[in-house]
Structure formats: C-alpha cells, structure tokens
Design an enzyme around this catalytic site. Structure first.
Site, mmCIF file in Angstrom:
data_model
loop_
_atom_site.group_PDB
_atom_site.id
_atom_site.type_symbol
_atom_site.label_atom_id
_atom_site.label_comp_id
_atom_site.label_asym_id
_atom_site.label_seq_id
_atom_site.Cartn_x
_atom_site.Cartn_y
_atom_site.Cartn_z
ATOM 1 N N GLU A 61 -12.869 -7.119 -1.950
ATOM 2 C CA GLU A 61 -12.168 -7.233 -0.583
ATOM 3 C C GLU A 61 -13.140 -7.473 0.433
ATOM 4 O OE1 GLU A 61 -9.057 -3.863 -0.519
ATOM 5 O OE2 GLU A 61 -10.996 -3.033 -0.168
ATOM 6 N N ASN B 93 0.916 -1.204 -0.120
ATOM 7 C CA ASN B 93 0.013 -0.044 0.008
ATOM 8 C C ASN B 93 0.595 1.305 0.086
ATOM 9 O OD1 ASN B 93 -2.931 -0.879 0.457
ATOM 10 N ND2 ASN B 93 -1.673 -2.190 2.057
ATOM 11 N N ASP C 28 -7.023 0.723 -4.832
ATOM 12 C CA ASP C 28 -7.621 0.341 -3.803
ATOM 13 C C ASP C 28 -8.774 1.167 -3.564
ATOM 14 O OD1 ASP C 28 -7.759 -1.332 -1.700
ATOM 15 O OD2 ASP C 28 -6.057 -0.555 -0.616
ATOM 16 N N GLU D 156 -0.529 -0.531 -4.234
ATOM 17 C CA GLU D 156 -1.899 -0.265 -4.261
ATOM 18 C C GLU D 156 -1.951 1.261 -3.854
ATOM 19 O OE1 GLU D 156 -4.084 -2.907 -1.697
ATOM 20 O OE2 GLU D 156 -3.526 -4.703 -2.797
HETATM 21 P P1 C2E Z 1 -6.678 -1.719 2.669
HETATM 22 O O1 C2E Z 1 -5.600 -1.683 2.130
HETATM 23 O O2 C2E Z 1 -7.883 -1.623 2.295
HETATM 24 O O3 C2E Z 1 -6.385 -3.187 3.700
HETATM 25 C C1 C2E Z 1 -7.511 -3.769 3.949
HETATM 26 C C2 C2E Z 1 -7.930 -3.866 5.269
HETATM 27 O O4 C2E Z 1 -9.190 -4.879 5.504
HETATM 28 C C3 C2E Z 1 -6.936 -4.393 6.190
HETATM 29 O O5 C2E Z 1 -7.067 -3.632 7.602
HETATM 30 C C4 C2E Z 1 -7.428 -5.844 6.445
HETATM 31 O O6 C2E Z 1 -7.114 -6.505 7.608
HETATM 32 C C5 C2E Z 1 -8.947 -5.701 6.326
HETATM 33 N N1 C2E Z 1 -9.681 -6.775 6.124
HETATM 34 C C6 C2E Z 1 -9.273 -7.761 5.078
HETATM 35 N N2 C2E Z 1 -10.088 -8.616 5.017
HETATM 36 C C7 C2E Z 1 -11.290 -8.470 5.767
HETATM 37 C C8 C2E Z 1 -12.397 -8.952 6.019
HETATM 38 O O7 C2E Z 1 -13.020 -9.982 5.273
HETATM 39 N N3 C2E Z 1 -13.336 -8.231 6.757
HETATM 40 C C9 C2E Z 1 -13.036 -7.128 7.471
HETATM 41 N N4 C2E Z 1 -13.813 -6.390 8.309
HETATM 42 N N5 C2E Z 1 -11.865 -6.601 7.296
HETATM 43 C C10 C2E Z 1 -10.966 -7.227 6.329
HETATM 44 P P2 C2E Z 1 -5.917 -3.092 8.158
HETATM 45 O O8 C2E Z 1 -4.807 -4.196 8.281
HETATM 46 O O9 C2E Z 1 -6.295 -2.725 9.590
HETATM 47 O O10 C2E Z 1 -5.427 -1.873 7.227
HETATM 48 C C11 C2E Z 1 -6.188 -0.677 7.258
HETATM 49 C C12 C2E Z 1 -5.733 0.252 6.075
HETATM 50 O O11 C2E Z 1 -4.557 0.549 6.739
HETATM 51 C C13 C2E Z 1 -5.549 -0.617 4.854
HETATM 52 O O12 C2E Z 1 -6.679 -0.640 4.237
HETATM 53 C C14 C2E Z 1 -4.382 0.359 4.129
HETATM 54 O O13 C2E Z 1 -5.166 1.324 3.809
HETATM 55 C C15 C2E Z 1 -3.838 1.045 5.368
HETATM 56 N N6 C2E Z 1 -2.597 0.412 5.324
HETATM 57 C C16 C2E Z 1 -2.126 -0.802 6.131
HETATM 58 N N7 C2E Z 1 -0.963 -0.983 5.995
HETATM 59 C C17 C2E Z 1 -0.446 -0.026 5.303
HETATM 60 C C18 C2E Z 1 0.995 0.455 4.830
HETATM 61 O O14 C2E Z 1 1.897 -0.455 4.926
HETATM 62 N N8 C2E Z 1 1.008 1.480 4.188
HETATM 63 C C19 C2E Z 1 -0.126 2.203 3.793
HETATM 64 N N9 C2E Z 1 0.148 3.588 3.192
HETATM 65 N N10 C2E Z 1 -1.286 2.012 4.222
HETATM 66 C C20 C2E Z 1 -1.563 0.907 4.987
HETATM 67 CA CA CA Z 2 -8.863 -1.849 0.443
HETATM 68 CA CA CA Z 3 -4.927 -2.062 0.152
#
Ligand code: C2E
Ligand code: CA
Ligand code: CA
Length: 622
Positions: free
Chosen positions: A567, A448, A510, A480
């Site tokens: 997703e 991401n 994304d 992404e």
């Molecule tokens: P994202 O890129 O849309 O990542 C998907 C988020 O949805 C992830 O949350 C993931 O754990 C969660 N998810 C996946 N499958 C499911 C599901 O079936 N149900 C539900 N309720 N949730 C699901 P996470 O890990 O908390 O990340 C949240 C957001 O934070 C990510 O959304 C992304 O936009 C951002 N993010 C996370 N890591 C990074 C990173 O290294 N760099 C950047 N720039 N953004 C990041």
């Molecule tokens: Ca997403």
């Molecule tokens: Ca993502």
C-alpha cells in the site's frame, strides 16, 4: 429494667403503708423510701435510654453494671425485710414474705438474659425463707418455703431455656454480621489476585476526591494495561493466563506497598498514589511499573514475557471527579498504546482538546443522516505486471453539515471505540455492492471491517445476509481486517472469518507489520491476502532495511500461497523498487486516489492506470 424498678417503687410504697404503725420511722419509712427513690431514678434513666441504640460493648458494660445494681438492691431489700420481720405482726410478716417473693420473681423474669443474676436472686430469697421458716417453725412457714422453692425451681428451669435461646440468637446475629462484613470485603476484592477490584477503585477514588475537594494533595490516577497478554492466554490457556496475572499483581504490588493498587479488568490494573512533584514522580513510577512488568515470568517450566503501557491523569490538575479521572487516564493509556509497547503518558491539555473533538464527532454522528452524509469512494489495487485493476477498495467518506469533511482516519477509530461502527457498515456495504455491479467481471470489491465487527458470529451472519441480498457475487468480495482485530480475540475472529469464508468471500490482512501479531496465529487464519502497511513504503530507499522486510514478507506470502499487496505507493521510484522485489499488486496515489462511484468506470478505460510525476503516461503497462 424500668418494669423491675417500677415494681420496686410500688413495693416500697406499699411497705411504708403496711409498716408505718409497727416500726420506728427510719425502718418503716426512711429506708424503704430511699430504696424507692434510687429505683425511681434508675427507672427514669432507663426510660430515657430506651430509644438510643447501644453498641455491643456499651450493651455488655450496661448489663454488667445492672447486674451489680440489681443484686445489691435485692440484698438491701432482703436485709431490710429481715430486719423488720422479727418485730412485726403476723400480717405484716406475711406481707414482707410476699413482697420479697414478688420482687424476686419480677427480678428473675426481667433479668432472664443475665446468666447468673436470676440464680443469685433466687438463692438469696430462698435462704431468707428457709431461715425465717426455721426460726418461726410453723406449718404455715414451712408450706410457704416449699411453695416458693418449687415455684422458683420451675421458673428458673424455664428461664434457662430462654437464656439459651437468647445466647443462640446473639451468636446468630454476630455470625450474620461477620458474614455480611466478609461479603462486603469480598465484593471489593478481585478473587483471582486478591487485589481490590474495579468497584473498590471507584469507591476509593470518589472518597479521596470528596475528602480533599480543593485538591490540596495531588493524586496520580493510573491505568496500566498488559501488552501481549491475550496471545499468551490464547496460546497457553486460561490457567497459564491466570497464574501470570497473579504474578504480575505480586510484582507490581512490590512497588506500591503503601499505595492503592487494583485489578479493574482482565489484564487491566489501576493505581492511586499521592504525588508532590507530579510529572517527574509519575514518569518514574510508570517507568518502574513498565520495567517490572516486562521482566520474564516463569509459569512452571514455561517462560513468558508481556509488556505494560500506562496512562495517568492527575487530580486535581486534569480532572476533579472519579469517573472523569478514570476516563482521562484511560484515554492517556489509549494514546500510550498507539505510540507502541511499553509507553506511558500523562493526560495533558492537548489530550483534553482531542477528547472534546472526539465528543463532538460522536455527537455529530449520533445526529447524522447516515444515508445522506456518508458515501463510499473507491481506490484501485492494480497488478504490477500489466497495470490491470484487480480490486477496488471501498473507503468511507463523511461530509458532516456541522463539522465539515471528517477523515475516516479520525471518525473510524471513534466509531470503533464507542461500538457505533455497525450503524454505518450495513449502509456502506450495501451501497458498495450496488456500485460494484457496474465494474468489469474480473474486478473485486474490497471492504474494510473493524475488530468489533468480527467480535461475534451474529455480526458475521448479518454481513452474509447483506451479501446475499445484493446482486454482487460474494466470490468477488474481499473483506479487509487489521492485525489489531486478530490480537483482540483470536478465537472469535477466526470463527467469524471461517463463517465469512464459507459464504465465498476472500479475506485480506490489512496494515500488516504494524500490529505485533503472532505469525503463528496469522498462519492459522483462513487468509487469502496480506497488505503490507504503507509505513514500509514511505521514503523507501534502495539500501533501506524496510526493503529487506518487504522482500521477506513477499517470500513468506509466496510460501503460504497468499497474494501480497503493497500500500501507499506514491512515486515511480517506489514502484520500480517494489516491482524489482517481485511485488505483484500495489495500491497508492501513484495509480489513483480514491474516487467517487461515478468516477470508477473511467479508471478501467485509462491507457495507463496511473499518471507519472510529469503527468505523462509511463511505461507502467509494460
Ligand atoms: P486503510 O484501509 O489502510 O486505507 C488506506 C488509506 O490510505 C486510505 O485512507 C487511503 O486514502 C490512503 N492511501 C491510499 N493510497 C495512499 C498513498 O499513496 N499515500 C498515502 N499517504 N495514503 C494513501 P483513508 O481513506 O483516509 O482511510 C483511512 C483508514 O480508515 C483506512 O485505512 C481504514 O482502516 C479506515 N477506513 C476507511 N473506510 C472504512 C470503512 O468503511 N470501514 C472501516 N472499518 N474502516 C474504514
Ligand atoms: Ca491499510
Ligand atoms: Ca484497507
């Protein structure tokens, strides 16, 4: 002036000494001493005024008064001299003439900045000399008359030059004062809209807070931001954008005829208004603002539409200093924007708590040991056809010693807003590239990126350098980015993406469907994949309109030859529905939650890539 009056005092005292024996007491002493006394008083008055500054009006009035006094005193002295000149000895007569000449000379010299005074003085003296010389009719008197006349003429012509210089100097001073006033005015104005600018906004706000330290009068400090201005500016050019901003300013001013309204940034406006019934009045004003900004605008033949979001902070309820009021209004605006277009929000206690939490997170991040506290986890994206893992998406995790586990949903937006995200990205990407070398060859790594990281070509080159210094092929990397990055700066994002593409990576869009992006623009980006946001999948039912939207996006991707991922797939039912719609790739808790690097390899060897609701293997791999 004091010099002139001093000379008169000296002359009058000398006159008493010379004429004391030749004239009666009144003429020889009382009259000259009275004149000397008045002159002495004026001299002291002027000396006292010496250090005190005059305003321009006071100076003009004082010069006019002095002209009158000087002319009157010269006339009195000449009259006194004339009265005496016929009854005194030849020596005393010569003294009187020299005295009148001397006083006039000093007067002319001291009064050179008063246009008519030196001329009138000179004329008075000359007429006395001419009259006396014609009465006495001697060669000596004629000589004196000629000498005095030519001296006066020479002196007056020099004085004229001085007077002109003085005039042009005062004109220059006045012009430079007017210019600096104009500069001061312009420094507080926005040149495009003629509205007061950001600097004035803070000056006014500060002045209002200082003027009413106890907040007896409530103030609503608002920040309004246009929704959808950037795409108009990008698509139709800056000239159209500028004309639009002017029209917006005119329109918004119409509801604040007596209020203070400012342009504080590109498409950001601010207002300060007195309110008595805070929340009710503020909501009414914000609604009116939003409604006015949302009406269509005609720019020549072009009709355009924008929206407007508003954040407000109330003085003194929620903040008591200019910077804080703005910061909090801006924070309320940020939240208003997150709730969707055309929303307004007043900063409240809950916001204050959140703002504190933001501060704590930022502080903890600044003091964090990035290598130790942050680590990547990976969540698979699987093929709905055979259940094979196609991609593993890297997601950041933070275990802070002071705050405990902080979710990326919380810390990523804070790091993005404060520009700190780049402190984390290089470490996380390098580590993910290292972890990914252990995966089967057909598996890609998704990473991401934030909008700010696509804001400059330099950053894109830094990312390429990190890719090149790893052992993982760039062709197996997908970056992404969210729609908000595209909306933020289309030109720059597009440039960065092209650079990244030229290094061999793939690009995914994304959270598609949440950012109000312009499909026309998206079409122009070098994309490989679209990820449909989880909001479309949540509680998806067979006859739901979201089902139609997903189906339409899948068809669009097929047309544009883009891969498509859905997703947030959590249940078998959602999976079945999406598979029916022809969705080729899916991601979600149904297949796997994000796992740490050490647990990624077992994912590849699982017979079924997800555990069904009963925990039994499902027919996912059919
Ligand atoms: P994202 O890129 O849309 O990542 C998907 C988020 O949805 C992830 O949350 C993931 O754990 C969660 N998810 C996946 N499958 C499911 C599901 O079936 N149900 C539900 N309720 N949730 C699901 P996470 O890990 O908390 O990340 C949240 C957001 O934070 C990510 O959304 C992304 O936009 C951002 N993010 C996370 N890591 C990074 C990173 O290294 N760099 C950047 N720039 N953004 C990041
Ligand atoms: Ca997403
Ligand atoms: Ca993502």
């Amino acid at each position: 002036m004091p010099v002139f009056y001093g000379a008169i005092v000296a002359c009058m005292v000398a006159q008493v000494v010379v004429l004391y024996q030749e004239l009666p007491l009144f003429q020889s002493t009382v009259l000259p001493m009275s004149i000397a006394l008045i002159a002495a008083v004026r001299m002291v008055w002027w000396r006292r005024r010496r250090q005190r500054p005059f305003t321009e009006e006071q100076a003009a009035a004082e010069l006019a008064r002095s002209s009158g006094i000087l002319l009157a005193s010269t006339a009195v002295i000449i009259a006194v001299d004339l009265g005496a000149i016929f009854s005194v000895s030849a020596d005393a007569r010569t003294f009187l003439l020299i005295e009148a000449f001397g006083c006039t000379m000093v007067g002319v010299y001291c009064m050179m900045h008063l246009r008519y005074v030196p001329y009138v003085m000179a004329a008075m003296l000359l007429s006395v000399v001419v009259v006396t010389s014609s009465i006495f009719d001697t060669v000596g008197f004629a000589g004196i008359a000629i000498a005095i006349g030519s001296l006066l003429a020479a002196m007056l012509s020099t004085m004229r030059g001085y007077y002109r210089d003085f005039q042009s100097m005062t004109r220059a001073v006045r012009e430079s004062q007017a210019l600096s006033l104009e500069n001061l005015r312009l420094a507080g104005l926005d040149v495009l809209t003629d509205l007061p600018n950001r600097r004035r906004f803070f000056q006014d706000l500060q002045a209002l807070c200082v003027a009413d330290p106890h907040g007896e009068n409530k103030l609503a400090v608002g920040v309004a931001d246009l929704d959808g201005f950037k795409p108009i500016n990008d698509t139709h050019g800056h000239a159209v954008g500028d004309r639009l901003l002017k029209q917006v300013a005119c329109r918004l001013l119409s509801i604040f005829p007596q209020g203070r309204f400012y342009r504080i940034g590109g498409d950001e406006f601010a207002f300060i208004i007195n309110v008595s019934d805070a929340p009710r009045e503020v909501v009414a004003i914000s609604d009116r603002l939003i409604q006015l900004a949302s009406q269509p605008f005609m720019i020549g033949d072009l009709m355009v539409r924008v929206g407007c979001s508003v954040g407000v902070c109330i003085y003194p309820d929620s903040a008591d200093a200019a910077e804080l009021l703005y910061e909090r209004a801006d924070y309320a605006l940020f939240h208003a924007k997150r709730s969707g277009r055309g929303c307004s929000r007043i900063f409240n206690a809950e916001d204050e708590q959140q703002l504190r939490r933001h501060g704590a997170i930022e502080q903890a991040f600044l003091g964090a040991d990035i290598e130790k506290e942050f680590y990547p986890v990976y969540q698979p994206i699987v093929s709905s056809e055979n259940g094979e893992i196609r991609v593993l998406e890297c997601l950041a995790r933070w275990n802070s010693p002071s705050l405990g586990t902080v979710s990326p949903g919380e810390f990523i937006p804070i790091l993005e807003n404060s520009g700190l995200i780049w402190t984390l990205t290089p470490m996380l990407l390098s580590r993910a590239l290292r972890d990914a070398t252990a995966w089967p060859e057909h598996t890609r790594l998704a990473f991401n990126l934030s909008a700010v990281e696509l804001g400059s070509s330099e950053r894109a080159r830094d990312l390429i350098d990190i890719l090149r210094s790893s052992d993982f092929p760039p062709e197996r990397v997908e970056f992404e980015l969210t729609e908000t990055a595209v909306i933020r700066d289309f030109e720059q994002t597009s440039k960065c993406l092209s650079l990244l593409k030229s290094a061999g990576v793939k690009i995914s869009l994304d959270d598609f469907g949440t950012g109000y992006s312009n499909l026309n623009q998206i079409h122009k980006l070098p994309l490989d994949k679209i990820k449909i946001d989880q909001a479309f999948v949540r509680s998806l039912a067979p006859n739901d309109s979201r089902r139609t939207i997903i189906s339409l996006i899948i068809s669009m991707c097929r047309e544009l030859k883009l891969s498509c991922v859905v997703e947030g797939v959590e249940t078998e039912d959602q999976y079945a529905l999406l598979a029916d719609l022809g969705c080729e790739q899916m991601q979600g808790y149904l297949f796997s939650r994000p796992v740490e690097a050490a647990n990624t390899l077992p994912l590849f060897t699982r017979t079924a890539p997800h555990a069904g609701r009963s925990g039994q293997p499902t027919d996912f791999c059919r």
